[in-house]
Design an enzyme around this catalytic site. Structure first.
Site, PDB file in Angstrom:
ATOM      1  N   ASP A   1      -3.396   0.817 -10.098  1.00 24.83           N
ATOM      2  CA  ASP A   1      -4.803   0.580 -10.427  1.00 24.83           C
ATOM      3  C   ASP A   1      -4.999   0.380 -11.924  1.00 24.83           C
ATOM      4  O   ASP A   1      -5.692  -0.541 -12.359  1.00 24.83           O
ATOM      5  CB  ASP A   1      -5.657   1.757  -9.958  1.00 24.83           C
TER       6      ASP A   1
ATOM      7  N   LYS B   1     -10.267  10.235  -2.649  1.00 22.26           N
ATOM      8  CA  LYS B   1      -8.905  10.765  -2.513  1.00 22.26           C
ATOM      9  C   LYS B   1      -8.681  12.011  -3.350  1.00 22.26           C
ATOM     10  O   LYS B   1      -7.771  12.798  -3.055  1.00 22.26           O
ATOM     11  CB  LYS B   1      -7.879   9.685  -2.870  1.00 22.26           C
TER      12      LYS B   1
ATOM     13  N   GLU C   1       0.823  -1.218   0.000  1.00 19.02           N
ATOM     14  CA  GLU C   1       0.000   0.000   0.000  1.00 19.02           C
ATOM     15  C   GLU C   1       0.847   1.253   0.000  1.00 19.02           C
ATOM     16  O   GLU C   1       1.831   1.361   0.731  1.00 19.02           O
ATOM     17  CB  GLU C   1      -0.918   0.000   1.238  1.00 19.02           C
TER      18      GLU C   1
END
Length: 640
Positions: free
Chosen positions: A372, A416, A231
Site C-alpha cells: 500500500d 483490519k 493478495e
C-alpha cells in the site's frame, strides 16, 4: 538578442573618367543580394518578436511573481526549501537529476534555472490570480524560471504557448502563478488529472481558514490503491500488482512555532485531536483516525532521530471509502509522512519514504507488507506497477487498452486493525515458512517469510507447491503440534514468534495459507507476462487469473465473505471477464476487468442487481461502483 555583424561589401574599382558618360554605381553581385535579403528578413522577424514580447509583458506580467510559502505579495525566492532527491545514502548530483523516479528535487543554491516542459493539469483558482497546478518533466536540472508550455501541453483553445514559472519537483505537481487568462474550463477532459481537485483544494483552504484562522502553507496528497492481483503475499515477500486510484487523502498544513500537533478532519464523524509533537503516543487498542497520522509523523521523527519537533496545524480530507480495501489507512500514513518530511525540509527518496511508512504503520498493530505504501509513492499515471521487495522497486505494467477495471464496494466494512483476522494470516504464513524450512533442514529460526524458503532452496513456485504438499498436512495445526515440529516450548512460540493479538489462537491452517501464497505469487507473474505479450485473447486470460485468485482467497486463505462472493458472481454474470476481492478482504471491494464496450451496461446491471435490489448504498453513490484507471502517486502542493 540576435546580432549579426553586417558583412562589408567589397570596394568597387575606381572608374576611369569618361566625358561621354556619368559616373555609375556598382551593382552588387548575386551572392551579395542573397546575404542582404537574409539580413533584412532577420531584422524584420526580430522587430516583430520585440513587439510581441513587449506587448505580452505589458499584458501578462504586471504583477511580480508570488513567494512560495511566504504569502502572495513578496518576491519569489531564489531557491525554495524543498526536499532534495536521495538514492540510498548518496545525494543525486544536480546534473544527474533526470529520472522521475528519483524523488523530490530542486535546483541547488546558485544554479541557474533551465527551461523544460511543463504540462498544465489543474487549477486552484480562476481570475484574478490564476493559480495553476503544473507537472514538471524533462531531463534538465529544475529550478525557478519561465518555462514555455510545449505544443502538446493542455491549454485553453487559441492561446498558444504560454510562459509560466515552475518549481522543480521531479514528477510532482506544484501550485504556480499562470500569467495569462486560464479558467476552470481549461482543466477538464482526458488530459486533466483529478478534475475534482480544483474544487476540493478551494474548499479545503476555506475550511482551514475557518478552523485555524490562517491560510495553509502547503497541501499533500496520497492516493488510495486497488490491488489488481497478488493478495496477501506482500508480507510473504512476493511481488504484487496494484495501481493507484483517483480517491485520495488530502491534507492542508501550516507549520506553527509551538510544539503542538493540531489535527482536524473535514468529516464530522472524526473528532479533532491535539498532542505534543515531542511526545507522540499511539494506542494500538483503539485504531482511531488520528493514530494513522501519528504513525507517519512518528516514523519520520524516529528515522531522523529528532527530539525537538515543530508543531503544525493540519486539516485532513479523504474521499477513499473507509474499511473498503482501497487502503485509506495507509494513504493517511503516507500523507502524514510526507507532510512531516516537507515541514522539516529533510531529504528522502520516494523508495525510502515508502519503506519508512510501511514500518511506521505497524505502530497501529497491523503487520502489513508494504504494498500500500509503495504504490502510494511510486505510482505513475497511466500504468499499473509490479511492486517487488528486498530491494523495493516498481516496474511499469501496461494494462490492456480494450478493457477497464471496475471497483465495486460490498458495503461490508472491515477494519483490519480492529480485528485479529489479518494478523492471524500473517502468523500462519510465518509458521508455515518455518515448518517448510525445518522439513528441508534449513535454518528455520532465521526464516520469517515464505519467499525466503523458495530463495534458499532455489526452486520454482511450482516446485514449492509440491514441497508444500509433502511437508504440510491439510488438517489444522494446534500450537502444541507447531511446537513439537519446531522443537520449542509453547512459551517460546507465543513470545518469540506470534504477535501479541495472535498468542491465544487455537488452530493454524498452514497448508492452506502456503498453497494460496505460492499459487498467487505465480499468478502475478503470469499476469505481468500476458500484459507484456498482449495476445489477442489478453482480456480473457487476465480475467481467468483474477477468477482463480478469488477462488484461492475464498477457499484457501478464507478472507472473503458472503457479500463479496455474491458481488463477484454478479459482476461475472453481467460481463466481467474476471472479478475478485481486493484488499485484505472480509468485506470491502471487488475489482473486475470489463471489456470497454460493455462498461455502460455492466455498471447499470450491477447497480440494479446488487445495490438497488438489496437496498445497499454508500454515500456518495460513486464510491460504491466506479470504473478507474491508473493514477499518479503522492504529491506536494505549495500555496503560492
Amino acid at each position: 538578442m540576435f546580432h549579426r555583424e553586417r558583412p562589408r561589401s567589397p570596394q568597387p574599382r575606381p572608374l576611369k573618367p569618361d566625358s561621354n558618360s556619368s559616373p555609375r554605381v556598382p551593382f552588387p553581385a548575386p551572392h551579395q543580394v542573397v546575404v542582404l535579403l537574409i539580413i533584412a528578413h532577420e531584422i524584420i522577424l526580430h522587430v516583430r518578436h520585440l513587439g510581441r514580447e513587449g506587448e505580452r509583458r505589458r499584458r501578462n506580467w504586471r504583477q511580480p511573481p508570488p513567494t512560495i510559502l511566504r504569502g502572495s505579495e513578496a518576491s519569489l525566492p531564489a531557491s525554495p526549501r524543498l526536499p532534495v532527491a536521495l538514492r540510498g545514502a548518496e545525494s543525486v548530483p544536480p546534473e544527474q537529476m533526470h529520472s522521475p523516479s528519483r524523488g523530490f528535487a530542486t535546483t541547488p543554491k546558485g544554479s541557474a534555472p533551465t527551461p523544460s516542459s511543463c504540462e498544465t493539469v489543474g487549477a486552484l483558482a480562476t481570475k484574478p490570480s490564476n493559480w495553476g497546478i503544473v507537472e514538471c518533466r524533462g531531463s534538465q536540472r529544475k529550478g525557478l524560471g519561465n518555462l514555455a508550455l510545449t505544443s502538446n501541453s493542455f491549454q485553453p483553445p487559441g492561446q498558444g504557448n504560454s510562459p509560466l514559472p515552475c518549481l522543480g519537483l521531479w514528477n510532482h505537481f506544484v501550485l504556480v502563478k499562470v500569467r495569462g487568462s486560464l479558467g476552470r474550463e481549461a482543466f477538464r477532459g482526458d488530459k486533466a488529472d483529478m478534475p475534482v481537485l480544483y474544487d476540493r483544494l478551494l474548499k479545503l483552504k476555506e475550511m482551514f481558514n475557518s478552523k485555524f484562522g490562517s491560510i495553509p502553507k502547503f497541501y499533500v496528497r496520497a492516493p488510495g490503491r486497488v490491488n489488481i492481483i497478488g493478495e496477501h503475499i506482500d508480507y510473504c515477500g512476493y511481488s504484487v500488482l496494484p495501481m493507484a486510484v483517483e480517491q485520495d487523502m488530502l491534507i492542508a498544513v501550516e507549520p506553527v512555532k509551538t510544539h503542538t500537533l493540531q489535527l482536524a478532519n473535514t468529516n464530522p464523524l472524526y473528532p479533532d485531536f491535539s498532542t505534543s509533537a515531542n511526545n507522540v503516543q499511539i494506542d494500538k487498542t483503539k485504531p482511531l483516525w488520528h493514530n494513522y497520522f501519528l504513525c507517519g509523523f512518528k516514523g519520520i521523527q524516529e528515522h531522523f532521530g529528532l527530539s525537538d519537533l515543530t508543531g503544525m496545524n493540519c486539516l485532513v480530507d479523504g474521499n477513499i471509502p473507509p474499511s473498503s480495501g482501497l487502503s485509506s489507512s495507509s494513504a493517511l500514513v503516507c500523507c502524514a509522512g510526507l507532510v512531516t518530511l516537507t515541514v522539516l525540509g529533510m531529504n528522502l527518496s520516494k523508495v525510502e519514504l515508502a519503506e519508512i511508512c510501511t514500518k511506521s504503520e505497524r505502530y497501529i498493530g497491523t503487520e502489513g507488507g508494504g504494498m500500500d505504501q509503495s504504490i502510494s509513492f511510486l505510482a505513475e499515471e497511466g500504468t499499473a506497477k509490479l511492486i517487488e521487495f528486498s530491494p523495493l522497486r516498481a516496474t511499469d505494467v501496461k494494462l490492456p487498452s480494450g478493457a477497464v477495471f471496475v471497483i465495486a464496494h460490498s458495503c461490508v466494512e472491515m477494519n483490519k486493525a480492529a480485528t485479529s483476522h489479518f494478523n492471524i494470516r500473517v502468523m500462519e504464513c510465518r509458521l508455515a515458512a518455518k515448518l517448510l524450512a525445518k522439513s528441508k533442514s534449513l535454518p528455520w529460526d532465521k526464516v520469517l517469510r515464505l519467499e525466503e524458503v523458495q530463495a534458499r532452496l532455489r526452486v520454482s513456485l511450482e516446485e514449492m507447491l509440491l514441497i508444500t504438499e509433502d511437508a504440510l498436512h491439510p488438517e489444522p495445526y494446534s500450537p502444541e503440534e507447531v511446537c513439537s515440529c519446531l522443537g520449542i516450548s509453547l512459551q517460546e512460540l507465543r513470545t518469540q514468534i506470534l504477535s501479541p493479538n495472535t498468542q491465544d489462537v487455537l488452530i493454524f491452517k498452514l497448508y492452506q495459507r502456503a498453497k494460496h501464497v505460492y499459487s498467487e505469487a505465480a499468478r502475478v507473474l503470469q499476469f505481468k507476462k500476458i500484459c507484456e505479450e498482449a495476445p489477442d485473447n489478453m482480456v480473457q486470460l487476465l480475467g481467468e487469473l483474477m477468477n482463480q485468485s478469488h477462488v484461492s482467497c475464498r477457499d484457501m486463505y478464507e478472507c472473503s465473505c458472503p457479500e463479496l462472493d455474491q458481488l463477484v458472481d454478479i459482476c461475472r454474470k453481467f460481463g466481467a471477464q474476471g472479478s475478485r476481492l481486493t484488499g485484505a478482504g472480509w468485506g470491502g471491494c471487488t475489482v473486475s476487468i470489463v471489456p470497454a464496450d460493455k462498461l455502460p451496461s455492466f455498471l447499470a446491471n450491477v447497480h440494479e442487481a446488487y445495490y438497488q435490489r438489496s437496498d445497499r448504498s454508500l454515500a456518495p453513490e460513486k464510491q460504491s461502483l466506479f470504473a478507474t484507471k491508473p493514477g499518479g502517486g503522492a504529491l506536494v502542493f505549495l500555496e503560492a
